[in-house]
Structures are given as structure tokens and as C-alpha cells.
Design a protein around this motif. Structure first.
Motif, PDB file in Angstrom:
ATOM      1  N   THR A  58       0.808  -1.298   0.142  1.00 20.52           N
ATOM      2  CA  THR A  58       0.028   0.039   0.068  1.00 20.52           C
ATOM      3  C   THR A  58       0.786   1.181  -0.050  1.00 20.52           C
ATOM      4  O   THR A  58       0.394   2.534  -0.457  1.00 20.52           O
ATOM      5  CB  THR A  58      -1.094   0.079   1.371  1.00 20.52           C
ATOM      6  N   GLY A  59       2.146   1.292   0.296  1.00 20.55           N
ATOM      7  CA  GLY A  59       2.875   2.375   0.584  1.00 20.55           C
ATOM      8  C   GLY A  59       2.300   3.559   1.079  1.00 20.55           C
ATOM      9  O   GLY A  59       1.713   3.373   2.258  1.00 20.55           O
ATOM     10  N   ASP A  60       2.385   4.648   0.524  1.00 18.84           N
ATOM     11  CA  ASP A  60       1.873   5.863   1.442  1.00 18.84           C
ATOM     12  C   ASP A  60       0.410   6.356   0.882  1.00 18.84           C
ATOM     13  O   ASP A  60       0.080   7.420   1.255  1.00 18.84           O
ATOM     14  CB  ASP A  60       2.859   6.825   1.251  1.00 18.84           C
ATOM     15  N   ARG A  61      -0.396   5.305   0.353  1.00 17.02           N
ATOM     16  CA  ARG A  61      -1.569   5.506  -0.131  1.00 17.02           C
ATOM     17  C   ARG A  61      -2.635   5.103   0.897  1.00 17.02           C
ATOM     18  O   ARG A  61      -3.818   5.203   0.502  1.00 17.02           O
ATOM     19  CB  ARG A  61      -1.827   5.100  -1.623  1.00 17.02           C
ATOM     20  N   LEU A  62      -2.363   4.460   1.954  1.00 17.11           N
ATOM     21  CA  LEU A  62      -3.387   3.759   2.585  1.00 17.11           C
ATOM     22  C   LEU A  62      -4.051   4.779   3.669  1.00 17.11           C
ATOM     23  O   LEU A  62      -3.500   5.446   4.152  1.00 17.11           O
ATOM     24  CB  LEU A  62      -2.809   2.826   3.506  1.00 17.11           C
ATOM     25  N   ARG A  63      -5.306   5.044   3.474  1.00 17.34           N
ATOM     26  CA  ARG A  63      -6.183   5.769   4.221  1.00 17.34           C
ATOM     27  C   ARG A  63      -7.091   5.217   5.259  1.00 17.34           C
ATOM     28  O   ARG A  63      -7.138   5.589   6.413  1.00 17.34           O
ATOM     29  CB  ARG A  63      -6.927   6.767   3.366  1.00 17.34           C
ATOM     30  N   TRP A  64      -7.477   3.978   4.735  1.00 17.39           N
ATOM     31  CA  TRP A  64      -8.792   3.358   5.575  1.00 17.39           C
ATOM     32  C   TRP A  64      -8.052   1.977   5.998  1.00 17.39           C
ATOM     33  O   TRP A  64      -7.843   1.137   5.035  1.00 17.39           O
ATOM     34  CB  TRP A  64      -9.929   3.292   4.940  1.00 17.39           C
ATOM     35  N   ILE A  65      -8.546   1.546   7.112  1.00 19.41           N
ATOM     36  CA  ILE A  65      -8.468   0.116   7.598  1.00 19.41           C
ATOM     37  C   ILE A  65      -9.894  -0.391   8.031  1.00 19.41           C
ATOM     38  O   ILE A  65     -10.147   0.213   8.924  1.00 19.41           O
ATOM     39  CB  ILE A  65      -7.139  -0.234   8.774  1.00 19.41           C
ATOM     40  N   VAL A  66     -10.303  -1.214   7.206  1.00 23.94           N
ATOM     41  CA  VAL A  66     -11.657  -1.505   7.439  1.00 23.94           C
ATOM     42  C   VAL A  66     -11.919  -2.952   7.551  1.00 23.94           C
ATOM     43  O   VAL A  66     -11.574  -3.945   6.874  1.00 23.94           O
ATOM     44  CB  VAL A  66     -12.536  -1.100   6.140  1.00 23.94           C
ATOM     45  N   CYS A  67     -12.617  -3.130   8.882  1.00 30.71           N
ATOM     46  CA  CYS A  67     -12.863  -4.509   9.479  1.00 30.71           C
ATOM     47  C   CYS A  67     -14.301  -4.916   9.091  1.00 30.71           C
ATOM     48  O   CYS A  67     -15.262  -4.215   9.364  1.00 30.71           O
ATOM     49  CB  CYS A  67     -12.479  -4.627  10.827  1.00 30.71           C
ATOM     50  N   THR A  68     -14.618  -6.075   8.721  1.00 34.87           N
ATOM     51  CA  THR A  68     -15.828  -6.835   8.482  1.00 34.87           C
ATOM     52  C   THR A  68     -16.488  -7.221   9.869  1.00 34.87           C
ATOM     53  O   THR A  68     -17.519  -7.038  10.139  1.00 34.87           O
ATOM     54  CB  THR A  68     -15.889  -7.937   7.691  1.00 34.87           C
ATOM     55  N   HIS A  69     -15.870  -7.573  10.923  1.00 36.81           N
ATOM     56  CA  HIS A  69     -15.915  -7.997  11.913  1.00 36.81           C
ATOM     57  C   HIS A  69     -14.751  -8.130  12.791  1.00 36.81           C
ATOM     58  O   HIS A  69     -13.591  -7.933  12.302  1.00 36.81           O
ATOM     59  CB  HIS A  69     -16.795  -9.204  12.128  1.00 36.81           C
ATOM     60  N   THR A  70     -14.973  -8.481  14.245  1.00 34.30           N
ATOM     61  CA  THR A  70     -13.742  -8.497  15.339  1.00 34.30           C
ATOM     62  C   THR A  70     -13.507  -9.963  15.777  1.00 34.30           C
ATOM     63  O   THR A  70     -12.993  -9.953  16.741  1.00 34.30           O
ATOM     64  CB  THR A  70     -14.138  -7.712  16.200  1.00 34.30           C
ATOM     65  N   HIS A  71     -13.733 -10.900  14.846  1.00 33.61           N
ATOM     66  CA  HIS A  71     -13.017 -12.252  15.313  1.00 33.61           C
ATOM     67  C   HIS A  71     -11.377 -12.366  15.130  1.00 33.61           C
ATOM     68  O   HIS A  71     -11.005 -11.432  14.484  1.00 33.61           O
ATOM     69  CB  HIS A  71     -13.660 -13.340  14.496  1.00 33.61           C
TER      70      HIS A  71
END
Length: 280
Positions: A58-71
Motif C-alpha cells: 500500500t505504500g503511502d496511499r493507505l487511508r482506511w483500515i476497514v474490518c468486517t468484524h472482530t473475530h
């Protein structure tokens, strides 16, 4: 292949974590989505080598870390990835049922219908409780590609584990997806599924068929304990998987209690809806 970045199309790449197993198949899929602005969907378990590969991809382009759920195989790497990149964590808080990532702290709590902005592209949130009460799918609207987490897995059915897992909610969430225009499914485990409506309908039919097997099992013994019902209801499943299947059986029984077809008393389950046994 764990550790290999696979390009699914120009805007979606898959990186599978090195956590294969009975519950995870080849491993948990992390998806890198977008072009100039990137999101990682499901960073996976807190495995340093996997997080390092996500950072490299992802380098320096990552803005969002999106999780479907928390298992524990889906969200724990979020904190590591946020610390390394400064990206914002999105999702719903964990429930304390003994199987979830209680360290998960989203910077933004998502709700059904919320949009994650990727510049020219968008991810729309679809709340799909059932496998977990905080489970979210994400629709890549420009491609009609739905990232399904553990709501739908390729090559296997998902486990519904009470108390947080809910069989009726799971069936309702599957039905909800039939109302959305979806071209393909990108699951949390396994390969892309190309015919969503067929797969979703198959899963609904499978769950209702299993429910009928639960009812039919009472024709042999009524009332019965959960462990007495288990080998009858899951006679088509390898015995080594019965401890896991037991959780879904429990979820089926809870649903049948709510449907007023079964009652529970002191660890014994009794079917009092004789019509439910009509297919014996």
C-alpha cells in the motif's frame, strides 16, 4: 497462496494471511482496494510478516483500515497497521463473548449504509449480523463487488456461535443481500464467487435444510440433549468437526425456541410442534 499479492482486477488485490486451518481454510483474505486512495479490508491476525506485506503493497496511499468484524483472524492486525501507517480504522466495536478482538478500537464506527470514500470509488457498508452481531459487508459500488468477510465463505458454510452468533439474523442478512445488485462476492476465506444469487440462495436452502434435520432428529428422541442431537443432525459432517458444528446446532435450537417449535428445560430440548416432524 499466503504471502502472495494476487491482482483480482485493476482496483482490487488480495493478500492471504499465513494462518491456514480448519476454521480459516487457506488463511484470512486481506483485500487492498482503490487506486490513489487505498483501503485494506480485514487486515487479519496480528502476524508481523503479513502486516509488513500489507505496508509494502500500500505504500503511502493507505487511508482506511476497514474490518468486517472482530473475530481474532480478521481484525487484530488493524492496530499494528494503524500504528505503522497512520491510516484510520473503521468498523463496529467488539462484543465480549470470548471469541473477539476486544482491543479493536475503531476511529469511526460504521453503520448500515455508510460510505467509505476512496476518491473516485466508494465502499458502501451493509450490516449483516448473524455470524457476529457486528458483522459488516462492503460493496465496491463501481464494480458491484461485495466483500463478505465471514458472512459468506467460498467452499464452506460459516459457523454461527451463540450468544453473539444468531441463526435468524444470519438468514435475514442473507435475504437482505438478494435485494442488492451484486456482480461477485469476495469472501474472507477462499476465492471470488462469480454467481452471487445462486450462492446466497444455496446457503439459505442449506440452513433451512439443516433446521429440518434438527426437527427430524426429535423423531428419534424427544426430549434430547444437544449432544444427543448432534451426531444425528450432523451425520454428514466429519466427527472431528462436531465440536464446531455443535455451536451452529445450538444456534438452530435457539431459533426454533423463538419460533415456538421447541422448548428448552434444564439442558433438554423438546419439540412440541408435531407438524415440524411431518417429513419423517
Amino acid at each position: 497462496i499466503p504471502g502472495a499479492v494476487t491482482e483480482l482486477n485493476k482496483y482490487v488485490r488480495r493478500l492471504t494471511a499465513p494462518n491456514p486451518g480448519v476454521m480459516t481454510g487457506p488463511g484470512t483474505n486481506s483485500y487492498i482496494v482503490g487506486e490513489r486512495i487505498l483501503a485494506v479490508i480485514d487486515p487479519g491476525p496480528a502476524i508481523e510478516s503479513h502486516v509488513r506485506k500489507l505496508i509494502e503493497a500500500t505504500g503511502d496511499r493507505l487511508r482506511w483500515i476497514v474490518c468486517t468484524h472482530t473475530h481474532l483472524d480478521h481484525s487484530p492486525a488493524a492496530a499494528m497497521l494503524r500504528q505503522a501507517t497512520g491510516a484510520h480504522v473503521l468498523g463496529m466495536p467488539a462484543q465480549d463473548d470470548g471469541r473477539q478482538d476486544l482491543q479493536f478500537k475503531p476511529d469511526r464506527v460504521l453503520r448500515h449504509g455508510d460510505v467509505v470514500d476512496l476518491g473516485r470509488y466508494t465502499l458502501r457498508t451493509v450490516h449483516t449480523p448473524g455470524h457476529a452481531s457486528n458483522h459488516l459487508c462492503y460493496l465496491f459500488e463501481q464494480q458491484k463487488l461485495l466483500f463478505t468477510g465471514d458472512h459468506i465463505m467460498q467452499g464452506s458454510t460459516v459457523v454461527i456461535s451463540p450468544p453473539d452468533g444468531d441463526m435468524q439474523a444470519y438468514l435475514d442478512s442473507l435475504a437482505k443481500l438478494l435485494e442488492i445488485d451484486i456482480a461477485a462476492l469476495a469472501p474472507g476465506h477462499g476465492h471470488v464467487i462469480a454467481d452471487p444469487r445462486v450462492e446466497i440462495s444455496r446457503l439459505i436452502e442449506h440452513r433451512l435444510g439443516r433446521e429440518q434435520k434438527v426437527l427430524n432428529a426429535f423423531g428419534r428422541k424427544n426430549p434430547a440433549t444437544l449432544d444427543e442431537l448432534l451426531p444425528v443432525v450432523y451425520d454428514d459432517v466429519a466427527e472431528k468437526l462436531h465440536p464446531v458444528a455443535r455451536r451452529s446446532l445450538h444456534a438452530h435450537l435457539i431459533k426454533l425456541v423463538r419460533d415456538a417449535r421447541v422448548r428448552e428445560n434444564g439442558g433438554f430440548w423438546e419439540c412440541f410442534d408435531l407438524q415440524g416432524l411431518s417429513r419423517l
